[in-house]
Scaffold this active site. Structure first.
Site, mmCIF file in Angstrom:
data_model
loop_
_atom_site.group_PDB
_atom_site.id
_atom_site.type_symbol
_atom_site.label_atom_id
_atom_site.label_comp_id
_atom_site.label_asym_id
_atom_site.label_seq_id
_atom_site.Cartn_x
_atom_site.Cartn_y
_atom_site.Cartn_z
ATOM 1 N N HIS A 72 3.456 3.852 -0.573
ATOM 2 C CA HIS A 72 1.968 4.346 -0.279
ATOM 3 C C HIS A 72 1.848 5.797 -0.528
ATOM 4 O O HIS A 72 2.875 6.617 -0.191
ATOM 5 C CB HIS A 72 1.430 3.912 1.035
ATOM 6 C CG HIS A 72 2.188 4.458 2.179
ATOM 7 N ND1 HIS A 72 1.925 5.698 2.699
ATOM 8 C CD2 HIS A 72 3.080 3.868 2.975
ATOM 9 C CE1 HIS A 72 2.715 5.925 3.846
ATOM 10 N NE2 HIS A 72 3.424 4.863 3.801
ATOM 11 N N ASP A 74 -0.704 7.572 0.520
ATOM 12 C CA ASP A 74 -1.605 8.346 1.727
ATOM 13 C C ASP A 74 -0.631 8.659 2.858
ATOM 14 O O ASP A 74 0.317 8.276 3.153
ATOM 15 C CB ASP A 74 -2.582 7.322 2.102
ATOM 16 C CG ASP A 74 -2.185 5.940 2.652
ATOM 17 O OD1 ASP A 74 -1.177 5.482 1.997
ATOM 18 O OD2 ASP A 74 -2.711 5.705 3.758
ATOM 19 N N ASP A 106 7.457 10.132 5.142
ATOM 20 C CA ASP A 106 6.537 9.097 4.989
ATOM 21 C C ASP A 106 5.300 9.163 3.961
ATOM 22 O O ASP A 106 4.346 9.550 4.522
ATOM 23 C CB ASP A 106 6.303 8.871 6.543
ATOM 24 C CG ASP A 106 5.551 7.605 6.679
ATOM 25 O OD1 ASP A 106 5.577 6.545 5.891
ATOM 26 O OD2 ASP A 106 5.008 7.100 7.808
ATOM 27 N N GLU A 140 -2.015 2.450 3.350
ATOM 28 C CA GLU A 140 -1.353 1.999 4.115
ATOM 29 C C GLU A 140 -1.395 2.510 5.484
ATOM 30 O O GLU A 140 -1.364 1.749 6.622
ATOM 31 C CB GLU A 140 0.223 2.134 3.541
ATOM 32 C CG GLU A 140 1.255 1.301 4.215
ATOM 33 C CD GLU A 140 1.741 1.915 5.631
ATOM 34 O OE1 GLU A 140 2.518 1.070 6.247
ATOM 35 O OE2 GLU A 140 1.499 3.033 5.827
ATOM 36 N N GLU A 141 -1.582 3.746 5.611
ATOM 37 C CA GLU A 141 -1.909 4.373 7.142
ATOM 38 C C GLU A 141 -3.270 4.172 7.505
ATOM 39 O O GLU A 141 -3.398 4.451 8.702
ATOM 40 C CB GLU A 141 -1.733 5.842 6.775
ATOM 41 C CG GLU A 141 -0.353 6.359 6.285
ATOM 42 C CD GLU A 141 0.814 6.027 7.183
ATOM 43 O OE1 GLU A 141 0.505 5.574 8.380
ATOM 44 O OE2 GLU A 141 2.079 6.252 7.111
ATOM 45 N N GLU A 169 9.633 2.775 3.249
ATOM 46 C CA GLU A 169 9.253 3.107 4.528
ATOM 47 C C GLU A 169 10.712 3.957 5.091
ATOM 48 O O GLU A 169 11.744 3.445 4.551
ATOM 49 C CB GLU A 169 9.006 2.112 5.466
ATOM 50 C CG GLU A 169 7.502 1.553 5.122
ATOM 51 C CD GLU A 169 6.491 2.395 5.340
ATOM 52 O OE1 GLU A 169 6.779 3.711 5.895
ATOM 53 O OE2 GLU A 169 5.348 2.432 4.954
ATOM 54 N N HIS A 355 5.138 11.389 11.019
ATOM 55 C CA HIS A 355 3.602 11.476 11.906
ATOM 56 C C HIS A 355 3.604 12.580 12.589
ATOM 57 O O HIS A 355 2.624 12.661 13.433
ATOM 58 C CB HIS A 355 3.116 10.029 12.561
ATOM 59 C CG HIS A 355 2.831 8.837 11.587
ATOM 60 N ND1 HIS A 355 2.200 7.885 12.081
ATOM 61 C CD2 HIS A 355 3.260 8.653 10.364
ATOM 62 C CE1 HIS A 355 2.110 7.089 11.008
ATOM 63 N NE2 HIS A 355 2.859 7.444 10.004
#
Length: 383
Positions: A72, A74, A106, A140-141, A169, A355
């Site tokens: 992903h 995003d 990520d 995805e997020e 990931e 994150h």
């Protein structure tokens, strides 16, 4: 700071991707950048705009087996940027050799490693057997409805199947390649509303307190053993994440109680079994309730086979370390791909700062990851 022109090909691409503020569901041009690179390798590009989400299916070759890199573009929001030690979308390599920026771990670093690994592999094996593909999304997020899930549905409708899939990931713990995620637990969430009768606390006989009524049931839910897990999965867990009731006044018995909870479940049970056991428990406690379930993903497992074996050998070949197979952690888009029959693993950078404020990974790890990805392709499609 390391200047762009001094970077390896993987790090240069990672810089370009990180500099694009692609907060869910925005792609900010990341897919266009990757598409240009893939087009030069002979990939057929299929951009798929679904709702507000940009997706890409790109394939090189028509024969099986089909190996797919999935990921992903995003990223999660940065939070207050003044809490960061550096601007989150201005990538840099600090004095400790860490690549800093939102998405470094990520998972824009993985995307860069995938693209460069493919470029090297295709250059060395232009007539490789089988096919190569990319499945990329900008959702995805976020809700993860119009992203990988929708693309997989699109592929299934035309009977196009993935044999092997590597999701980028951040799976590693202390050193890149030390952990491969060869499965994930299922995620089942629910919002429980227990109904009572609002009233004055001085006259409880004229009211019905849903907090008091639900307490025993919630305690039983929290202390129930749902299964014992197995060789691949820990036991299923139950956690209450939110609970609310009342008007805010100290002298009012609330009219309802809302409880939000989640199961992370193994392959020893199913979502239907968990739902039935919860319903039975609530009914035994004679609650007046409503229950709204959401299945975020079924558990999946890829056991020893061509993909897992190739990944283990690639990591050992490049790094010299013995990797560990794990199903720990949250969910990923692998949950949408595995049910099609594909072998799915997750393999990416160290996940210590994902994150978080000041997200970062060792810059050298991305070149190592590129080598691992390329070696994996060599074993699957060139041996």
């Amino acid at each position: 700071m390391t200047f762009h022109q001094n970077l390896s090909p993987t790090l240069a691409l990672a810089f370009d991707l990180i500099s694009r503020p692609s907060v869910t569901p925005e792609d900010a041009g990341c897919l266009t950048l990757i598409s240009q690179r893939l087009a030069q390798l002979g990939f057929t590009l299929e951009p798929l705009r679904i709702g507000e989400v940009d997706n890409l299916w790109a394939r090189r070759g028509q024969q099986g087996p089909l190996f797919c890199f999935a990921g992903h573009t995003d990223v999660v929001p940065t939070g207050p940027e003044d809490h960061w030690s550096y601007p989150p979308f201005e990538p840099l390599i600090d004095s400790e050799g860490m690549l800093c920026g939102r998405g470094a771990a990520d998972m824009k670093g993985s995307l860069a490693a995938m693209v460069v690994a493919i470029e090297r592999f295709v250059t060395a094996h232009p007539d490789h057997p089988g096919s190569l593909a990319f499945l990329l999304t900008s959702d995805e997020e976020g809700p993860a409805v119009n992203g990988t899930k929708a693309v997989i549905q699109h592929l299934q409708e035309r009977q196009e199947s993935i044999d092997w899939c590597l999701v980028g990931e951040p799976s590693s713990t202390a050193q890149v390649g030390d952990v491969i995620k060869n499965g994930r637990r299922g995620s089942l969430g629910a919002t429980l509303t227990v109904k009572g009768i609002q009233g004055h606390v001085a006259y409880p006989h004229l009211a019905r307190n849903p907090i008091h009524q639900a307490a025993a049931a919630l305690d039983e839910l929290a202390h129930t053993e749902w299964d014992q897990g197995n060789d691949y999965f820990p036991p299923t867990s139950f956690q209450i994440s939110n609970i609310s009731g009342g008007t805010g006044a100290t002298n009012v018995i609330p009219g309802h109680l809302t409880v939000v909870f989640n199961f992370r479940f193994s392959t020893e049970v199913t979502a239907e079994i968990l739902k039935a056991r919860v319903e039975d428990m609530l009914q035994r406690h004679q609650l007046d309730y409503e229950l709204d379930w959401t299945l975020f993903g079924e558990p999946f497992l890829t056991e020893a086979g061509p993909l897992v074996d190739a990944a283990i050998h690639a990591i050992e070949h490049v790094t010299g370390i013995d990797t560990v197979l794990s199903t720990a952690g949250g969910t990923s888009d692998g949950r949408f791909i595995a049910p099609t029959g594909a072998q799915v693993i997750e393999l990416g950078p160290v996940n210590a700062t994902i994150h978080k404020v000041d997200e970062r990974i060792a810059a050298a790890d991305l070149d190592t990851l590129t080598d691992i990805y390329q070696q994996l392709l060599e074993q699957l499609l060139a041996s």
